[in-house]
Design a protein around this motif. Sequence first.
Motif, PDB file in Angstrom:
ATOM      1  N   HIS A  38       0.939  -1.317   0.084  1.00  0.00           N
ATOM      2  CA  HIS A  38       0.073   0.078   0.007  1.00  0.00           C
ATOM      3  C   HIS A  38       0.935   1.272   0.023  1.00  0.00           C
ATOM      4  O   HIS A  38       1.905   1.241   0.693  1.00  0.00           O
ATOM      5  N   GLU A  40       0.496   5.528   0.143  1.00  0.00           N
ATOM      6  CA  GLU A  40      -0.493   6.731   0.681  1.00  0.00           C
ATOM      7  C   GLU A  40       0.180   8.022   1.024  1.00  0.00           C
ATOM      8  O   GLU A  40       1.196   7.659   1.570  1.00  0.00           O
ATOM      9  N   ARG A  46      -1.260  15.282  -1.578  1.00  0.00           N
ATOM     10  CA  ARG A  46      -1.715  14.766  -2.866  1.00  0.00           C
ATOM     11  C   ARG A  46      -1.560  15.728  -3.893  1.00  0.00           C
ATOM     12  O   ARG A  46      -1.709  16.918  -3.645  1.00  0.00           O
ATOM     13  N   CYS A  73      -0.173  -2.868  -4.779  1.00  0.00           N
ATOM     14  CA  CYS A  73      -0.680  -1.527  -4.476  1.00  0.00           C
ATOM     15  C   CYS A  73      -1.175  -1.062  -6.083  1.00  0.00           C
ATOM     16  O   CYS A  73      -0.044  -0.869  -6.715  1.00  0.00           O
ATOM     17  N   TYR A  75      -1.357   2.195  -6.883  1.00  0.00           N
ATOM     18  CA  TYR A  75      -0.444   3.163  -7.223  1.00  0.00           C
ATOM     19  C   TYR A  75       1.086   2.733  -7.224  1.00  0.00           C
ATOM     20  O   TYR A  75       1.558   3.416  -8.350  1.00  0.00           O
TER      21      TYR A  75
END
Length: 85
Positions: A38, A40, A46, A73, A75
């Motif tokens: 993952h 984030e 962002r 993930c 991304y």
Amino acid sequence: MADLFRDDTAAGRFELDVDGRQAFALYRRDGDRLVIDHVEAEPALRGTGAAGRLMEQVVAAARAENRTIVPRCGYAASWLRRHQR
């Protein structure tokens, strides 16, 4: 202020601090693989490229350890496809 990258091995987490905010990648080492589960970034980061700069550091860490990255993930997988070297 410069980005600060660190590998929190106890938590299985790469972290990039940017002006007091954080982007992170949860990972696990599995033999000669580095599995990225993952990625984030805090909402304020962002769109700033912080997650991409984090991924650059993750790739450098994997290369230094002679590991292959396995992205779980979306991304991470997308970023790696766009930045294959």
